[in-house]
Design a protein around this motif. Structure first.
Motif, PDB file in Angstrom:
ATOM      1  N   ALA A  64      42.868  29.828  41.756  1.00 36.27           N
ATOM      2  CA  ALA A  64      43.698  30.807  41.056  1.00 36.27           C
ATOM      3  C   ALA A  64      43.628  30.615  39.542  1.00 36.27           C
ATOM      4  O   ALA A  64      43.606  31.585  38.777  1.00 36.27           O
ATOM      5  N   ASP A 104      40.381  32.011  38.333  1.00 40.04           N
ATOM      6  CA  ASP A 104      40.476  33.463  38.198  1.00 40.04           C
ATOM      7  C   ASP A 104      41.162  33.859  36.891  1.00 40.04           C
ATOM      8  O   ASP A 104      40.713  34.770  36.186  1.00 40.04           O
ATOM      9  N   GLN A 109      39.365  35.877  33.848  1.00 36.50           N
ATOM     10  CA  GLN A 109      39.882  37.180  33.443  1.00 36.50           C
ATOM     11  C   GLN A 109      40.296  37.177  31.973  1.00 36.50           C
ATOM     12  O   GLN A 109      40.094  38.168  31.259  1.00 36.50           O
ATOM     13  N   PRO A 152      37.614  41.712  39.206  1.00 36.24           N
ATOM     14  CA  PRO A 152      38.732  40.900  39.700  1.00 36.24           C
ATOM     15  C   PRO A 152      38.823  40.955  41.220  1.00 36.24           C
ATOM     16  O   PRO A 152      38.351  41.915  41.845  1.00 36.24           O
ATOM     17  N   GLN A 179      44.271  41.460  43.358  1.00 37.09           N
ATOM     18  CA  GLN A 179      44.772  41.365  41.990  1.00 37.09           C
ATOM     19  C   GLN A 179      44.601  42.667  41.216  1.00 37.09           C
ATOM     20  O   GLN A 179      45.159  42.819  40.126  1.00 37.09           O
ATOM     21  N   ARG A 180      43.841  43.597  41.758  1.00 33.51           N
ATOM     22  CA  ARG A 180      43.714  44.898  41.098  1.00 33.51           C
ATOM     23  C   ARG A 180      44.947  45.762  41.321  1.00 33.51           C
ATOM     24  O   ARG A 180      45.199  46.694  40.565  1.00 33.51           O
ATOM     25  N   PHE A 234      49.844  39.061  39.773  1.00 37.61           N
ATOM     26  CA  PHE A 234      49.003  37.899  40.046  1.00 37.61           C
ATOM     27  C   PHE A 234      49.593  36.979  41.099  1.00 37.61           C
ATOM     28  O   PHE A 234      48.918  36.591  42.057  1.00 37.61           O
ATOM     29  N   TRP A 235      50.865  36.573  40.930  1.00 38.34           N
ATOM     30  CA  TRP A 235      51.430  35.579  41.842  1.00 38.34           C
ATOM     31  C   TRP A 235      51.526  36.123  43.265  1.00 38.34           C
ATOM     32  O   TRP A 235      51.317  35.375  44.231  1.00 38.34           O
ATOM     33  N   ALA A 259      49.560  38.487  44.622  1.00 33.75           N
ATOM     34  CA  ALA A 259      48.183  38.554  45.135  1.00 33.75           C
ATOM     35  C   ALA A 259      47.682  37.167  45.489  1.00 33.75           C
ATOM     36  O   ALA A 259      47.030  36.971  46.527  1.00 33.75           O
ATOM     37  N   ASN A 260      47.997  36.186  44.652  1.00 29.06           N
ATOM     38  CA  ASN A 260      47.563  34.822  44.923  1.00 29.06           C
ATOM     39  C   ASN A 260      48.193  34.277  46.196  1.00 29.06           C
ATOM     40  O   ASN A 260      47.542  33.572  46.978  1.00 29.06           O
ATOM     41  N   GLU A 290      46.344  35.784  49.102  1.00 30.44           N
ATOM     42  CA  GLU A 290      44.988  35.247  49.186  1.00 30.44           C
ATOM     43  C   GLU A 290      44.989  33.842  49.769  1.00 30.44           C
ATOM     44  O   GLU A 290      44.065  33.455  50.484  1.00 30.44           O
TER      45      GLU A 290
END
Length: 444
Positions: free
Chosen positions: A274, A277, A281, A321, A325-326, A330-331, A333-334, A337
């Motif tokens: 993470a 990433d 980015q 990305p 995350q698109r 972020f958190w 999506a992480n 994942e």
């Protein structure tokens, strides 16, 4: 509470009792998995940058600002430059997680052995050789006997500059090399106490901007830049365009050919995906625009680095990305994942549970009614074949017991969809009562 609220479409209490243990178990499994399956990324990371007023120093501040938006605190640790950054990464006790490293600073095999990975090339940082105009230096061989500041060993420039001298047939001892840091060395050059200075940096550095506009100071033109780039794969040939510094004053007054390694972000291979990433980015935002030596979107990329590029970075440069995350913060999506394995497993578990829980719920509600049938059966057994001399005491006692049962049954709270079960029980209580009364009349 009005009695009407005791009767609803479903029983929340029974639902909790039925599904509660399984729900608690699922939550416990998820919590354990959250802690064990690829734990959450750390909120603190240390970035080794460079000297004060250098490009590494300025870019380090931009990375700290970019990751702060995601609640990641980036601690910046100044250094002499690329070589010291590499030494810090090779030392597990240094506390450095990620650093700027110049291409050509290490070998592919050595990087793999030490567990280092690259997050990609960020920008070209040309070799800037500034000299006093009255020295009139046109070729590197003219540096023999000159006082040239190449910076401390930790910068990586001394090693590279000695390589350049050697391919020109110049021994390191033929040049009086200084080891001052960039800022004091610039002062020495402007004051005339040294003849030249050399350092490697992006043009964003304040010292570069200043020296390009300082009267009496000239930039060395590597007219053989293409040959250098062919001899050393980690070097590229770049051109400083005429007028790029100041179009009105025509600075510089001509195109300058320079040789340039690239700056890369290097981390240890155990860095959380993470965080990789986020840094990649951020790099795309910070370095993705057009510049003096790059076109729009040319950097960052997975080229120009002898250190293996980490898979997450290669995927980003190839496809952008990560999918989640698109469309998600972020958190969040992480989280998905990292937990997708658990989510799939829960889906496989919940499907059969969805078929088991409804029958369990029905059984739980009906059991509140059915258990009274055991009481009724006990009453019936007690009135069967009662001796004549005991009927006068047994029958009234069982009638009182039936009244108690009926009173208790009237207090049962049950969903409306199961009301017929309750009314059937009350009817059966009444049937047993009638039977006892009938037996009492027969006795009489």
């Amino acid at each position: 509470m009005p009695k009407i609220f005791k009767f609803t479409e479903f029983s929340l209490r029974d639902l909790i009792v039925t599904a509660g243990p399984m729900t608690v178990l699922i939550i416990a499994v998820c919590f354990i998995a959250y802690k064990l399956v690829d734990p959450a990324p750390p909120r603190q990371v240390t970035l080794s940058t460079g000297q004060e007023n250098s490009a590494y120093d300025e870019f380090g501040k931009k990375y700290a600002e970019a990751l702060k938006k995601f609640d990641i605190n980036v601690t910046l640790k100044p250094s002499l430059g690329s070589q010291e950054n590499l030494q810090r990464l090779n030392d597990p006790d240094s506390g450095i997680d990620i650093a700027f490293v110049q291409s050509g600073s290490t070998e592919h095999a050595d990087a793999e052995r030490r567990g280092l990975v690259s997050l990609g090339s960020l920008f070209t940082e040309p070799i800037w050789l500034f000299y006093r105009a009255d020295r009139n230096i046109r070729e590197l061989v003219q540096l023999k006997g000159k006082r040239v500041n190449v910076g401390p060993e930790g910068t990586g420039v001394p090693k590279l500059f000695k390589t350049l001298l050697s391919v020109n047939g110049i021994e390191a001892g033929d040049v009086k090399m200084g080891a001052l840091e960039n800022t004091p060395a610039t002062v020495e050059l402007v004051e005339g106490r040294i003849d030249a200075l050399v350092f490697s940096s992006a043009p964003d550095a304040l010292l570069i901007q200043m020296l390009l506009q300082t009267p009496g100071i000239k930039l060395f033109d590597f007219t053989q830049a293409e040959a250098y780039s062919r001899r050393f794969p980690y070097l590229s040939h770049v051109v400083l365009p005429r007028g790029i510094v100041d179009l009105g004053r025509d600075l510089p007054p001509k195109n300058y050919h320079l040789i340039a390694p690239t700056a890369t972000l290097v981390a240890r291979q155990d860095m959380h995906p993470a965080l990789v990433d986020l840094f990649v980015q951020a790099a795309a935002t910070i370095h993705g625009g057009a510049g003096w030596f790059r076109k729009q979107g040319e950097f960052p990329n997975a080229s120009y680095t002898e250190i293996p590029v980490v898979a997450e970075a290669e995927k980003f440069y190839r496809a952008g990305p990560p999918f989640l995350q698109r469309y998600m913060p972020f958190w969040l999506a992480n989280f998905f994942e990292r937990m997708w394995v658990v989510i799939v497993a829960l889906g496989a578990l919940i499907l059969p549970l969805s078929r088991i829980l409804p029958p369990l719920y029905v059984w739980k509600v009906r059991s509140r009614v059915y258990r009274w049938y055991g009481q009724l059966r006990t009453v019936e057994q007690l009135i069967e074949e009662v001796p004549v001399d005991k009927r006068a005491t047994v029958y009234p006692a069982q009638l009182r017991r039936l009244n108690e049962i009926e009173e208790r049954v009237n207090q049962i709270s049950i969903p409306l969809s199961f009301a017929d079960e309750l009314y059937r029980l009350r009817s059966n209580i009444n049937l047993v009562r009638k039977r006892i009364l009938g037996l009492s009349e027969t006795k009489t």
